[in-house]
Design a protein around this motif. Structure first.
Motif, PDB file in Angstrom:
ATOM      1  N   GLU A 150       8.378  75.396  19.715  1.00  7.37           N
ATOM      2  CA  GLU A 150       8.751  75.971  18.423  1.00  7.37           C
ATOM      3  C   GLU A 150       9.302  74.913  17.472  1.00  7.37           C
ATOM      4  OE1 GLU A 150       7.983  78.851  17.526  1.00  7.37           O
ATOM      5  OE2 GLU A 150       7.735  80.068  19.327  1.00  7.37           O
ATOM      6  N   GLY A 151       9.638  73.786  17.978  1.00  3.86           N
ATOM      7  CA  GLY A 151      10.142  72.681  17.169  1.00  3.86           C
ATOM      8  C   GLY A 151      11.307  72.012  17.906  1.00  3.86           C
ATOM      9  N   PRO A 152      11.391  70.706  17.744  1.00  2.24           N
ATOM     10  CA  PRO A 152      10.579  69.811  16.904  1.00  2.24           C
ATOM     11  C   PRO A 152       9.275  69.352  17.549  1.00  2.24           C
ATOM     12  CG  PRO A 152      12.354  68.580  17.914  1.00  2.24           C
ATOM     13  CD  PRO A 152      12.547  70.014  18.329  1.00  2.24           C
ATOM     14  N   GLY A 153       8.948  69.859  18.731  1.00  2.00           N
ATOM     15  CA  GLY A 153       7.685  69.509  19.374  1.00  2.00           C
ATOM     16  C   GLY A 153       7.886  68.727  20.652  1.00  2.00           C
ATOM     17  N   GLY A 154       7.491  69.318  21.782  1.00  2.00           N
ATOM     18  CA  GLY A 154       7.664  68.659  23.069  1.00  2.00           C
ATOM     19  C   GLY A 154       6.401  68.070  23.645  1.00  2.00           C
ATOM     20  N   ALA A 155       5.241  68.422  23.103  1.00  2.00           N
ATOM     21  CA  ALA A 155       3.984  67.937  23.675  1.00  2.00           C
ATOM     22  C   ALA A 155       3.838  66.422  23.525  1.00  2.00           C
ATOM     23  CB  ALA A 155       2.801  68.654  23.025  1.00  2.00           C
ATOM     24  N   GLU A 156       4.052  65.924  22.309  1.00  2.81           N
ATOM     25  CA  GLU A 156       3.893  64.479  22.079  1.00  2.81           C
ATOM     26  C   GLU A 156       4.780  63.643  22.986  1.00  2.81           C
ATOM     27  OE1 GLU A 156       2.394  62.534  18.055  1.00  2.81           O
ATOM     28  OE2 GLU A 156       4.170  63.767  17.736  1.00  2.81           O
ATOM     29  N   PRO A 157       6.091  63.920  23.073  1.00  3.12           N
ATOM     30  CA  PRO A 157       6.907  63.098  23.969  1.00  3.12           C
ATOM     31  C   PRO A 157       6.511  63.224  25.436  1.00  3.12           C
ATOM     32  CG  PRO A 157       8.212  64.869  22.973  1.00  3.12           C
ATOM     33  CD  PRO A 157       6.914  64.827  22.251  1.00  3.12           C
ATOM     34  N   MET A 158       6.034  64.389  25.868  1.00  6.84           N
ATOM     35  CA  MET A 158       5.581  64.506  27.259  1.00  6.84           C
ATOM     36  C   MET A 158       4.352  63.645  27.496  1.00  6.84           C
ATOM     37  SD  MET A 158       6.212  68.371  28.650  1.00  6.84           S
ATOM     38  CE  MET A 158       6.500  67.799  30.332  1.00  6.84           C
ATOM     39  N   ILE A 159       3.438  63.636  26.529  1.00  2.63           N
ATOM     40  CA  ILE A 159       2.247  62.792  26.658  1.00  2.63           C
ATOM     41  C   ILE A 159       2.639  61.318  26.687  1.00  2.63           C
ATOM     42  CG2 ILE A 159       0.138  62.051  25.488  1.00  2.63           C
ATOM     43  CD1 ILE A 159      -0.078  64.990  24.448  1.00  2.63           C
ATOM     44  N   ARG A 160       3.584  60.932  25.807  1.00  2.00           N
ATOM     45  CA  ARG A 160       4.042  59.536  25.789  1.00  2.00           C
ATOM     46  C   ARG A 160       4.669  59.139  27.126  1.00  2.00           C
ATOM     47  NH1 ARG A 160       6.000  60.711  20.458  1.00  2.00           N
ATOM     48  NH2 ARG A 160       8.102  60.945  21.297  1.00  2.00           N
ATOM     49  N   GLU A 161       5.287  60.087  27.802  1.00  2.96           N
ATOM     50  CA  GLU A 161       5.917  59.780  29.093  1.00  2.96           C
ATOM     51  C   GLU A 161       4.943  59.909  30.254  1.00  2.96           C
ATOM     52  OE1 GLU A 161       9.813  61.343  29.802  1.00  2.96           O
ATOM     53  OE2 GLU A 161      10.398  61.169  27.692  1.00  2.96           O
ATOM     54  N   GLY A 162       3.649  60.117  29.961  1.00  2.00           N
ATOM     55  CA  GLY A 162       2.624  59.965  30.985  1.00  2.00           C
ATOM     56  C   GLY A 162       2.231  61.196  31.763  1.00  2.00           C
ATOM     57  N   VAL A 163       2.451  62.404  31.220  1.00  2.00           N
ATOM     58  CA  VAL A 163       2.147  63.601  32.010  1.00  2.00           C
ATOM     59  C   VAL A 163       0.648  63.804  32.229  1.00  2.00           C
ATOM     60  CG1 VAL A 163       4.261  64.778  31.311  1.00  2.00           C
ATOM     61  CG2 VAL A 163       2.166  65.136  29.998  1.00  2.00           C
ATOM     62  N   LEU A 164      -0.180  63.128  31.430  1.00  2.00           N
ATOM     63  CA  LEU A 164      -1.627  63.248  31.630  1.00  2.00           C
ATOM     64  C   LEU A 164      -2.171  62.140  32.528  1.00  2.00           C
ATOM     65  CD1 LEU A 164      -2.737  64.239  27.999  1.00  2.00           C
ATOM     66  CD2 LEU A 164      -2.368  65.744  29.974  1.00  2.00           C
TER      67      LEU A 164
END
Length: 404
Positions: A150-164
């Motif tokens: 809902e904000g401020p956005g958790g997807a980008e930081p999770m991707i940056r920390e390597g979840v993919l």
């Protein structure tokens, strides 16, 4: 008010396997525990703790503290194979709940008013089921429990920390419980499902003065009013009419007395569109319009513009896979709603920019039970029958994508 446009459907649950039907009471229990303890973005300590506790009980490997409060778990099949990610958001909203139910929010001013408690529960149920039946799939399923959608956005930081990564994800799926559709339906489409979300905040600086002596002033309200009107021409006269777009001014604040000409005015709002090629266009055009109007009146301005979330774009192949599974599970007169689309936004879009995937809507409204209030409403709730349906769809997606 409760929507009256939703049809009442006779939902047949015979296509949900016995093991998942047996899990339904626990799904309801887990969801209600989460519903009572809503937490805002990057504050999901209790929620993440509950998720981690269940994963530990089931012996599922997982990591916590990713992007502050995120959790990632992996369930491995009976043999090597591809990696499919399932994403679920965990955060709630700053809303005071008005539902009079035993499981209502116990945190004043906070509420699961968008179904994220259900999303977390469905992902947990899927993880449990797959951990008990590894022979039904090959490869690995990575469960991403994400904070702060809902904000401020958790997807980008999770991707940056390597979840993919580790292991590398081949595809990702996710769902949104959707009270704009009745229980027993699935909204799914390839391409754009949800819109880009961009936010703007503009302050117009004029010169204040006495309301009876306007010639000595630069009226910020007049200037800002011209800006509001002109911004509507961006979509109507600058965007291809075959492409959708929205420019909304959501707030207008200026002045404090009836005999004083305001020296400043502040406008805030949002921009939405589906076509990724429009990225940057609205910002540039808005800057041109505001600058030109202010110059003509002798005013100045400051514009803050935030390209918040990109559009949610589904991969054709993964969308077709999910649609085929939904057709197997959903047995109602309506079933699949192929053209379901909304100008709402979602940061699932960041995952879909990195790997092919599909995000879809699972109908959860039930008018006969009074469960049809819209998302973000203080009386939002959904038919919990959708929980087992979600687990069944996810489980079958895993089995088809990661065929043993």
């Amino acid at each position: 008010m409760v929507s009256t446009s939703l049809p009442a459907l006779n939902v047949n649950l015979s296509r949900i396997r016995t093991a998942i039907q047996a899990l339904q009471p626990q799904l309801v229990e887990w969801r209600r525990v989460l519903h009572q303890r809503p937490e805002l973005g990057f504050q999901e300590e209790l929620t993440a703790g509950f998720v981690a506790q269940k994963l530990r009980e089931w012996g599922i490997p997982h990591q916590t503290g990713i992007a502050q409060t995120g959790v990632v778990a992996t369930v491995t099949g009976s043999q090597p194979g591809p990696v499919l990610a399932i994403r679920a958001d965990m955060d709630a909203l700053p809303i005071q709940e008005e539902n009079e139910v035993p499981y209502r929010s116990q945190h004043p001013g906070k509420m699961h008013a968008c179904g994220h408690d259900g999303h977390t529960t469905i992902a947990l149920g899927t993880a449990y089921y797959l951990s008990q039946h590894p022979e039904r799939f090959a490869g690995t399923v990575k469960f991403i429990f994400q904070p702060a959608e809902e904000g401020p956005g958790g997807a980008e930081p999770m991707i940056r920390e390597g979840v993919l990564q580790n292991p590398q994800v081949d595809a990702v799926i996710g769902l949104h419980l959707w009270n704009n559709l009745p229980l027993g339906t699935v909204g799914i489409r390839e391409g754009a499902l949800m819109a880009a979300v961009e936010l703007f905040d503009c302050t117009i600086q004029g010169r204040g003065g006495h309301g009876a002596i306007p010639q000595q002033t630069i009226d910020a309200i007049v200037v800002a009013s011209q800006v509001v009107n002109a911004l509507q021409t961006i979509v109507s006269r600058n965007v291809d009419p075959l492409k959708a777009g929205v420019v909304t001014v959501g707030s207008f604040h200026a002045g404090h007395a009836n005999n004083v000409i305001a020296d400043t005015a502040r406008l805030t709002g949002t921009v939405r569109y589906f076509d990724p090629s429009l990225k940057g266009f609205f910002r540039e055009r808005m800057e041109q319009i505001i600058s030109g109007i202010c110059q003509s009146y002798g005013a100045t301005y400051h514009l803050d513009y935030d390209e918040f979330y990109p559009p949610v774009i589904n991969d054709r192949n993964i969308a077709n896979l999910v649609r085929s599974i939904a057709e197997e599970v959903i047995e109602t007169p309506i079933g699949i709603v192929p053209d379901c689309q909304t100008m709402g936004g979602e940061d699932m879009s960041y995952f879909l920019q990195e790997v092919p995937g599909c995000y879809f809507f699972l109908g959860a409204a039930n008018l006969s039970k009074g469960l049809a209030y819209p998302h973000h409403h203080p009386r939002f709730d959904f038919d919990e029958t959708a929980l087992g349906m979600g687990v069944e769809i996810f489980a079958r997606c895993v089995e088809k994508f990661c065929q043993a």
